[in-house]
Design a protein around this motif. Structure first.
Motif: not given
Lengths: 357, 54
Positions: A122-127, A177-180, A221-227, A245-247
């Motif tokens: 639920w953090r606003e910025l995670s990638v 899909l990886r998470f930083w 939940w899922c990361p809000p920024l996906v590169v 999902w507002r991603v």
């Protein structure tokens, strides 16, 4: 990626990782109870550990692992096998894979991930980073009679042109899909959230929505920024991720793609008279991105439209999913993420493919 | 992963998930055992970055 862990294949690394394997969870969910006949000589956790050894040691096949296991005391110790005369055969390992299956292995991974993801939910910025990697099949050739390759479901796939490599290969692709874990400051630390294995001819973009859907279903939940790279340019999938999902799915723009106002370059916005614009923010109610001139505009004082120019302009995200979308490509945060995070995708894949040998 | 003997989609999927498990285990080991830094690490000289105009 850069860590002070012992080298792959060493007994020291096995000792370090051993306490983190969730034996109790595995044995609880897949108990070795009565079979109605044959007795199971190994617990599910032991067989899981034996499979892990195929990636934590220089052995690249399970058959070779089974052959070498009696001679390798550290490997047996990691797998919880006490006697060198009693090691599981390939049939037992096959039964384990059939019993636990893909869903079971995913459950184990999700159990392992839980403590790592907890601080980030639920953090606003995670990638997140999504990409696919080539996995050539051990394939004997193409069977004319069946119209298929000898390895089941293997297919001819294309890959990025690199020196010394052919343009195509036969096999599969692993989409991840990886998470930083950006709280870890000593280096770049990426963990896989979800992976898919497909024949090599499946497009990468098709796995974006299922990956985020899996995260939502599993963790709500899922990361809000996906590169992502150019393989994920598809506007329909980006729009789905944004609206549902507002991603924000962040990709660069292909050189042959057309720009839309207010863009004059893929990373630069300007008003119709050429004054550079900065992104002011997204009006969530009206669903509009607002761009405005800077504090001291260069052209506005001499512009013939200055008397009735609002100096702020609104654009809807759906006008261009890549340039505008959830976060405009010209915004500082997207520029920073694309410049800093995007180059990690290939090294992460390469590390996974080569450093575990 | 690239050298693992993969002769079927099912085995590929299993090995992919095991590779993920290894990555997660490594991450947990890294986070659980942060790199040891010398006590005087903050005092050691470091290279300054030179900001050249693009």
């Amino acid at each position: 990626m850069n860590s002070n862990l012992p080298l792959t294949g060493t007994a020291e690394l096995l000792e370090l990782l051993s306490p983190f394997v969730p034996d109790d969870f595995i044995n609880h969910d897949w108990p070795t109870g009565a079979t109605g006949g044959r007795r199971r000589a190994y617990t599910t956790a032991q067989l899981y550990r034996v499979h892990l050894l195929s990636l934590l040691t220089p052995v690249h096949s399970l058959n070779l692992l089974v052959t070498l296991l009696p001679e390798q005391r550290a490997w047996r110790q990691f797998a919880g096998l006490r006697r060198h005369s009693q090691v599981p055969g390939v049939r037992v390992l096959h039964e384990f894979r059939a019993r636990v299956g893909v869903l079971g292995l995913r459950q184990i991974n999700e159990h392992l991930l839980a403590p790592l993801l907890e601080p980030y939910a639920w953090r606003e910025l995670s990638v997140g980073l999504i990409d696919a990697t080539d996995l050539p099949a051990a394939c004997g050739g193409f069977k004319k009679s069946t119209g298929q390759y000898s390895a089941p479901h293997a297919a001819l796939g294309g890959r990025t042109l690199k020196t010394g490599q052919s343009r195509c290969f036969v096999g599969y692709k692993k989409h991840t899909l990886r998470f930083w874990l950006h709280d870890y400051r000593a280096g770049v630390l990426l963990v896989p959230l979800v992976s898919w294995a497909t024949p090599a001819n499946r497009s990468e973009g098709g796995l974006l929505v299922p990956s985020l859907h899996h995260c939502q279903r599993q963790w709500e939940w899922c990361p809000p920024l996906v590169v992502a790279d150019m393989g994920y340019l598809g506007a329909a999938a980006k729009r789905w991720c944004r609206e549902r999902w507002r991603v924000a799915v962040l990709t660069k723009l292909r050189s042959d793609m057309k720009l839309v106002p207010p863009y004059v370059a893929w990373n630069q916005a300007a008003c119709p008279q050429g004054e550079p614009l900065t992104w002011l923010g997204l009006d969530g109610r009206a669903n509009e991105h607002w761009f405005g001139t800077g504090a001291s505009p260069e052209l506005c004082g001499r512009c013939w439209e200055a008397s009735h120019c609002p100096r702020q302009f609104a654009y809807r995200p759906e006008e261009h999913e890549t340039l505008l979308g959830r976060l405009p490509l010209a915004s500082p945060i997207v520029q920073q993420v694309l410049q800093q995070v995007r180059p990690w995708i290939e090294p992460a894949q390469a590390y996974e493919k080569t450093n575990w040998e | 992963m690239s050298q693992v003997f993969l002769n079927g989609l099912r085995l590929t999927w299993v090995m992919s998930l095991l590779a993920d498990a290894v990555a997660i285990l490594r991450a947990r080991a890294i986070v659980g055992h942060p790199p040891v830094r010398p006590l005087l690490d903050a005092l050691t000289p470091t290279q300054l970055s030179l900001e050249l105009p693009g």
